[in-house]
Design a protein around this motif. Structure first.
Motif, PDB file in Angstrom:
ATOM      1  N   SER A  30       0.825  -1.217   0.000  1.00 34.01           N
ATOM      2  CA  SER A  30       0.000   0.000   0.000  1.00 34.01           C
ATOM      3  C   SER A  30       0.857   1.265   0.000  1.00 34.01           C
ATOM      4  O   SER A  30       0.367   2.346  -0.347  1.00 34.01           O
ATOM      5  N   TYR A  31       2.127   1.116   0.402  1.00 34.00           N
ATOM      6  CA  TYR A  31       3.006   2.280   0.416  1.00 34.00           C
ATOM      7  C   TYR A  31       3.438   2.615  -1.011  1.00 34.00           C
ATOM      8  O   TYR A  31       3.879   1.739  -1.753  1.00 34.00           O
ATOM      9  N   GLU A  32       3.332   3.878  -1.377  1.00 36.06           N
ATOM     10  CA  GLU A  32       3.790   4.333  -2.688  1.00 36.06           C
ATOM     11  C   GLU A  32       5.053   5.160  -2.525  1.00 36.06           C
ATOM     12  O   GLU A  32       5.077   6.147  -1.785  1.00 36.06           O
ATOM     13  N   LEU A  33       6.108   4.738  -3.207  1.00 30.29           N
ATOM     14  CA  LEU A  33       7.385   5.436  -3.110  1.00 30.29           C
ATOM     15  C   LEU A  33       7.259   6.857  -3.631  1.00 30.29           C
ATOM     16  O   LEU A  33       6.655   7.100  -4.685  1.00 30.29           O
ATOM     17  N   GLU A  34       7.860   7.783  -2.884  1.00 28.21           N
ATOM     18  CA  GLU A  34       7.974   9.140  -3.397  1.00 28.21           C
ATOM     19  C   GLU A  34       9.026   9.156  -4.498  1.00 28.21           C
ATOM     20  O   GLU A  34       9.874   8.250  -4.586  1.00 28.21           O
ATOM     21  N   GLU A  35       9.013  10.167  -5.342  1.00 26.09           N
ATOM     22  CA  GLU A  35       9.901  10.200  -6.499  1.00 26.09           C
ATOM     23  C   GLU A  35      11.363  10.127  -6.087  1.00 26.09           C
ATOM     24  O   GLU A  35      12.154   9.388  -6.676  1.00 26.09           O
ATOM     25  N   PHE A  36      11.769  10.869  -5.045  1.00 27.88           N
ATOM     26  CA  PHE A  36      13.171  10.846  -4.630  1.00 27.88           C
ATOM     27  C   PHE A  36      13.541   9.484  -4.048  1.00 27.88           C
ATOM     28  O   PHE A  36      14.680   9.018  -4.197  1.00 27.88           O
TER      29      PHE A  36
END
Length: 378
Positions: free
Chosen positions: A64-70
């Motif tokens: 469910s966690y979505e990685l941030e771009e950085f």
């Protein structure tokens, strides 16, 4: 033009002649250039058999966690093939790259050293090894000489053997290269000599782990693949057979590296640490030995001259955010990281790692821990 052609052909012929007079392991090293996570395909291998699989369940918050771009940029900058976070025995997050998946084999590289440490502990638990202070020469007769006679199992476990191993990765003529690409690993190990007093100074040498593997085989009468299968792999519910690469057909395992499995099954080694050596109701390895193995060998002198605080019995130890974390580490960023405070395991596999270090640990390992902690918190 004819003169240039004659010179070129002369040089080419000379290079070909030189190549064919080089040792076989150097020829192989020149062909493949660098070690790769798929090198089990170019080596002979021995199977580490699994038994009844125990699949990890999915956490209620699975992926469910979505990685941030950085975060994605950082994660992908070192060419990953797997990143996995397990908590409370369930898969919380996993992602794969470069055509790899949850069942794909990948080389452990030096993370396999920690497996050999576990085998030493089990052999001690079972009485095949009486004490870690036993002399290596009791298991390897070739070490019964003035230089090697006082070398102990504990000296080798803690990377303080003082052996004349050459831990160089960039030259095709080093002992490490010969061990990786050569076909007489046993002969190479038997030829080693102690050149400085053992049990005094930490000096990371892959040959030490190969010595331990030979001790295990001499003590138990089983090669380390058989012993791993019987004592660990079948008992911790591995879902797939693993492979341990050999120096030649029917040869010995490259014990200091080259345990080939997948992220989900590698995570079981981390879970075993979280469980204090138990799996279900079975004590796989004694809690006493495991505690010693994952604690710093602080009676030794570290690389900076101070008491060693970052290495135990073939386990690295990182201090980060108030935690002391023992972990398994391979040269291309193979990490198996149990975090007791979170009852979690982080696994990262891939093609590369950071070349800069902070407090004796590659900088990328901190990033994988921080990302894992953020996923766990969310």
């Amino acid at each position: 033009m004819k003169t240039f052609l004659r010179i070129f052909l002369g040089l080419l012929i000379s290079l070909v002649l030189i190549y064919f007079f080089l040792p076989g392991y150097v020829q192989t090293a020149l062909i493949y250039q660098t070690a790769d996570i798929d090198d089990y395909k170019i080596f002979e291998n021995r199977t580490i058999e699994a038994a009844t699989p125990q699949a990890w369940g999915n956490h209620p918050s699975y992926n469910s966690y979505e990685l941030e771009e950085f975060e994605r940029q950082e994660l992908e900058s070192y060419k990953p093939v797997a990143y996995l976070v397990i908590q409370d025995g369930q898969v919380l997050y996993e992602e794969y790259w470069d055509g790899y998946g949850k069942n794909s084999l990948s080389n452990s590289f030096s993370a396999g050293k920690s497996v050999v440490s576990l085998l030493i502990g089990i052999a001690k638990d079972e009485g095949y090894i009486q004490s870690l202070d036993q002399k290596i020469m009791e298991f390897i007769p070739e070490y019964d000489n003035p230089e090697n006679k006082d070398l102990t199992i504990k000296d080798v476990l803690t990377m303080s053997s003082g052996l004349n191993w050459d831990e160089a990765y960039t030259t095709p003529f080093s002992m490490t290269t010969e061990a990786y690409y050569g076909t007489d690993l046993q002969g190479l190990i038997k030829s080693l000599k102690v050149i400085e007093k053992p049990g005094v100074r930490f000096d990371y040498l892959s040959g030490n782990t190969e010595v331990l593997a030979m001790v295990i085989q001499a003590a138990t009468g089983k090669n380390i693949s058989e012993y791993t299968s019987e004592k660990i792999w079948k008992k911790i519910g591995a879902e797939h057979d693993a492979l341990w690469s050999l120096d030649k057909e029917n040869g010995i395992e490259k014990a200091y590296c080259c345990f080939n499995s997948n992220a989900r099954d590698f995570a079981r080694f981390g879970q075993l640490v979280l469980n204090n050596g138990k799996w279900d109701s079975i004590q796989i390895i004694s809690e006493e030995y495991l505690n010693e193995a994952t604690s710093a060998a602080n009676w030794l002198e570290g690389e900076d001259g101070s008491p060693l605080w970052y290495y135990g019995y073939q386990y690295w130890i990182i201090k980060h955010k108030g935690m002391e974390i023992p972990y398994m580490r391979g040269i291309l960023g193979q990490y198996i990281i149990p975090i007791k405070e979170k009852n979690a395991v982080i696994v990262r596999l891939g093609h590369d790692r950071d070349r800069t270090y902070t407090n004796f640990h590659p900088n990328d390992v901190y990033k994988y821990i921080d990302l894992g902690l953020k996923i766990l918190e969310n």
